[in-house]
Design a protein around this motif. Structure first.
Motif, mmCIF file in Angstrom:
data_model
loop_
_atom_site.group_PDB
_atom_site.id
_atom_site.type_symbol
_atom_site.label_atom_id
_atom_site.label_comp_id
_atom_site.label_asym_id
_atom_site.label_seq_id
_atom_site.Cartn_x
_atom_site.Cartn_y
_atom_site.Cartn_z
ATOM 1 N N THR A 263 0.723 -1.086 -0.384
ATOM 2 C CA THR A 263 -0.244 -0.037 -0.457
ATOM 3 C C THR A 263 0.884 1.168 -0.126
ATOM 4 O OG1 THR A 263 -1.834 -0.679 1.262
ATOM 5 C CG2 THR A 263 -1.587 1.415 1.314
ATOM 6 N N LEU A 264 0.330 2.186 -1.120
ATOM 7 C CA LEU A 264 1.360 3.536 -1.242
ATOM 8 C C LEU A 264 -0.327 4.347 -0.483
ATOM 9 C CD1 LEU A 264 3.027 5.315 -2.194
ATOM 10 C CD2 LEU A 264 2.442 5.366 -4.375
ATOM 11 N N VAL A 265 0.280 5.606 0.148
ATOM 12 C CA VAL A 265 0.134 6.476 0.541
ATOM 13 C C VAL A 265 0.238 7.933 0.070
ATOM 14 C CG1 VAL A 265 -1.269 8.161 2.489
ATOM 15 C CG2 VAL A 265 -1.263 5.990 2.541
ATOM 16 N N VAL A 266 -0.812 8.491 -0.953
ATOM 17 C CA VAL A 266 -0.712 9.346 -1.678
ATOM 18 C C VAL A 266 -1.019 10.659 -1.254
ATOM 19 C CG1 VAL A 266 -0.261 10.423 -4.098
ATOM 20 C CG2 VAL A 266 0.525 8.322 -3.686
ATOM 21 N N TYR B 120 -7.330 2.521 -3.930
ATOM 22 C CA TYR B 120 -7.774 2.534 -6.042
ATOM 23 C C TYR B 120 -6.367 0.852 -5.957
ATOM 24 C CZ TYR B 120 -8.017 7.448 -6.113
ATOM 25 O OH TYR B 120 -8.354 8.532 -6.081
ATOM 26 N N ARG B 121 -7.274 0.040 -7.158
ATOM 27 C CA ARG B 121 -6.711 -0.867 -7.432
ATOM 28 C C ARG B 121 -6.096 -0.045 -8.472
ATOM 29 N NH1 ARG B 121 -8.144 -5.290 -4.925
ATOM 30 N NH2 ARG B 121 -11.003 -4.992 -4.521
ATOM 31 N N ALA B 122 -4.206 -0.996 -8.674
ATOM 32 C CA ALA B 122 -2.951 0.089 -9.014
ATOM 33 C C ALA B 122 -3.828 0.257 -10.726
ATOM 34 C CB ALA B 122 -2.495 -0.724 -8.997
ATOM 35 N N VAL C 273 0.835 0.661 6.605
ATOM 36 C CA VAL C 273 1.158 1.325 5.096
ATOM 37 C C VAL C 273 3.354 1.332 4.774
ATOM 38 C CG1 VAL C 273 1.119 3.545 4.383
ATOM 39 C CG2 VAL C 273 -0.615 3.206 5.573
ATOM 40 N N ASP C 274 3.201 1.166 3.561
ATOM 41 C CA ASP C 274 4.603 1.201 3.214
ATOM 42 C C ASP C 274 5.059 1.567 2.637
ATOM 43 O OD1 ASP C 274 4.601 -2.757 3.016
ATOM 44 O OD2 ASP C 274 2.797 -1.840 1.422
ATOM 45 N N ARG C 275 4.783 3.050 2.344
ATOM 46 C CA ARG C 275 5.328 4.175 1.774
ATOM 47 C C ARG C 275 4.244 5.534 1.691
ATOM 48 N NH1 ARG C 275 8.647 4.064 -3.928
ATOM 49 N NH2 ARG C 275 9.940 6.146 -3.052
ATOM 50 N N VAL C 276 4.496 6.288 2.017
ATOM 51 C CA VAL C 276 3.263 7.908 1.928
ATOM 52 C C VAL C 276 4.565 8.693 1.465
ATOM 53 C CG1 VAL C 276 3.537 9.810 3.561
ATOM 54 C CG2 VAL C 276 2.885 7.239 4.608
ATOM 55 N N VAL C 277 3.927 9.363 0.423
ATOM 56 C CA VAL C 277 4.681 11.002 0.046
ATOM 57 C C VAL C 277 3.581 11.605 -0.873
ATOM 58 C CG1 VAL C 277 6.419 8.795 -1.414
ATOM 59 C CG2 VAL C 277 3.642 9.435 -2.589
ATOM 60 N N VAL C 278 4.231 13.163 -0.960
ATOM 61 C CA VAL C 278 3.359 14.354 -0.918
ATOM 62 C C VAL C 278 3.332 14.743 -2.930
ATOM 63 C CG1 VAL C 278 3.361 16.613 -0.737
ATOM 64 C CG2 VAL C 278 3.744 15.215 1.102
ATOM 65 N N ALA C 279 2.245 14.422 -3.631
ATOM 66 C CA ALA C 279 2.817 14.782 -4.367
ATOM 67 C C ALA C 279 2.004 16.457 -5.360
ATOM 68 C CB ALA C 279 1.603 13.394 -6.047
ATOM 69 N N ALA D 177 2.224 10.494 -10.111
ATOM 70 C CA ALA D 177 2.976 9.847 -8.888
ATOM 71 C C ALA D 177 3.496 7.818 -9.012
ATOM 72 C CB ALA D 177 1.939 9.844 -7.008
ATOM 73 N N HIS D 178 2.126 7.483 -9.349
ATOM 74 C CA HIS D 178 2.332 5.621 -8.898
ATOM 75 C C HIS D 178 3.538 5.478 -9.878
ATOM 76 C CE1 HIS D 178 0.973 1.787 -9.068
ATOM 77 N NE2 HIS D 178 1.836 1.840 -7.819
ATOM 78 N N ALA D 179 3.137 6.525 -11.216
ATOM 79 C CA ALA D 179 3.478 5.790 -12.255
ATOM 80 C C ALA D 179 5.739 6.641 -12.072
ATOM 81 C CB ALA D 179 3.309 6.535 -13.624
ATOM 82 N N ALA D 180 5.703 7.380 -11.669
ATOM 83 C CA ALA D 180 6.892 8.208 -10.891
ATOM 84 C C ALA D 180 7.844 7.850 -10.426
ATOM 85 C CB ALA D 180 7.287 9.352 -10.766
ATOM 86 N N LEU D 181 7.094 6.448 -9.689
ATOM 87 C CA LEU D 181 7.732 5.565 -8.825
ATOM 88 C C LEU D 181 8.073 3.724 -9.599
ATOM 89 C CD1 LEU D 181 5.940 6.612 -5.053
ATOM 90 C CD2 LEU D 181 7.967 7.567 -5.623
ATOM 91 N N GLY D 182 7.198 4.533 -10.956
ATOM 92 C CA GLY D 182 7.714 2.709 -10.738
ATOM 93 C C GLY D 182 6.398 1.962 -10.913
ATOM 94 N N GLY D 183 5.968 2.326 -9.875
ATOM 95 C CA GLY D 183 4.320 1.365 -9.810
ATOM 96 C C GLY D 183 4.950 0.368 -8.781
ATOM 97 N N GLY D 184 4.534 -0.752 -9.007
ATOM 98 C CA GLY D 184 4.482 -1.607 -8.290
ATOM 99 C C GLY D 184 3.779 -1.791 -6.737
ATOM 100 N N TYR D 185 2.963 -0.927 -6.946
ATOM 101 C CA TYR D 185 2.074 -1.324 -5.247
ATOM 102 C C TYR D 185 0.280 -1.858 -5.539
ATOM 103 C CZ TYR D 185 5.796 1.799 -3.028
ATOM 104 O OH TYR D 185 6.639 1.840 -2.716
ATOM 105 N N GLU D 186 0.022 -2.192 -4.798
ATOM 106 C CA GLU D 186 -0.745 -2.713 -5.282
ATOM 107 C C GLU D 186 -1.996 -1.592 -5.059
ATOM 108 O OE1 GLU D 186 -0.905 -7.940 -4.640
ATOM 109 O OE2 GLU D 186 0.430 -5.971 -2.906
#
Length: 266
Positions: free
Chosen positions: A3-6, A198-200, A48-54, A88-97
């Motif tokens: 899980t990624l939180v943006v 969201y589902r990826a 949560v695996d990661r938190v980013v500000v976009a 943001a998810h794309a910029a991080l390379g995806g990979g989060y479900e």
């Protein structure tokens, strides 16, 4: 599921320019910007695996990095927070479900709202996205009605089917109810909480869907899912004594500060 939180944040808000940098005074008298408080709310969510500000704005980037947040710069062309989360998810390379959109104007979001949201999406294979809803008590509903009578948007309401899949979201107070309620009464109106999971695959597809007329009229990004026939689960969450409000207008600043005083949030 990973899980990624943006936290999407933009400076050029139509109703409140510069909103992410607005200071909010907590119970101790210390002021912290809206983006810092949103970052703190996201960091408080367990599992949560990661938190980013976009963002696309250097001022917001600098303020966020100044309090230790990880920042992903996204294009100015993002039309809303969901598109910014996708970028943001794309910029991080995806990979989060699962990707969670914790909008940067909801710093009072309790951590269990997000945990319950993610659990609800994981349990419903028929939903491509999910969002929390909170049953209004009379105090909250009367506040919504007063705001609308004054020409202000006090919040968004939601209606859903028996499977809890969303039927509609509106800045009007729906459904209509002729009754009047005391502050502690339960009501049939649900406050939509501005958080999404969201589902990826659905998130990656979202920017390619054509916005519909309802999204344009209401200014609500989640209606793009409904107008494109995609199921969005409404997950009912419990306040557990916590108050909740988004920062939509300058008039909301004293309201949020009063809530933080009442709840002893520093």
């Amino acid at each position: 599921m990973s899980t990624l939180v943006v936290i999407p944040a933009r400076y050029a808000s139509t109703r409140y320019p510069g909103k992410p940098l607005v200071p909010l005074r907590g119970a101790t008298g210390e002021s912290r910007t809206l983006i810092e408080r949103s970052w703190q709310a996201a960091r408080a969510v367990p599992g949560v695996d990661r938190v980013v500000v976009a963002t696309d704005d250097a001022r917001i980037r600098d303020a966020a990095e100044g309090v230790g947040a990880e920042v992903v710069m996204t294009p100015e062309t993002c039309a809303n927070g969901t598109e910014r989360c996708a970028a943001a998810h794309a910029a991080l390379g995806g990979g989060y479900e699962i990707v969670v959109n914790l909008q940067g104007d909801a710093p009072l979001t309790p951590p269990w709202f997000v945990s319950d949201l993610v659990a609800g999406l994981r349990a419903d294979d028929g939903a491509e996205a999910a969002t929390p809803v909170l049953r209004c008590d009379g105090r909250a509903l009367n506040g919504f009605l007063q705001d609308r009578a004054g020409g202000r948007v006090g919040g968004t309401t939601a209606v859903f089917d028996r499977s809890r899949h969303a039927l509609y979201f509106s800045k009007e107070v729906i459904p209509f109810t002729p009754a009047r309620y005391d502050d502690t009464d339960a009501t049939p109106v649900f406050h939509h909480v501005g958080v999404y999971a969201y589902r990826a695959a659905a998130l990656a597809a979202y920017p390619g869907w054509a916005p519909g007329p309802l999204e344009g009229l209401e200014g609500l990004e989640q209606l793009r899912f409904l107008e494109n026939g995609r199921a969005m689960l409404c997950v009912e969450v419990e306040a557990r004594g916590r108050q909740f409000w988004e920062l939509n207008n300058p008039e909301d600043v004293p309201r949020l500060e009063a809530m933080m005083q009442e709840m002893d949030i520093a």
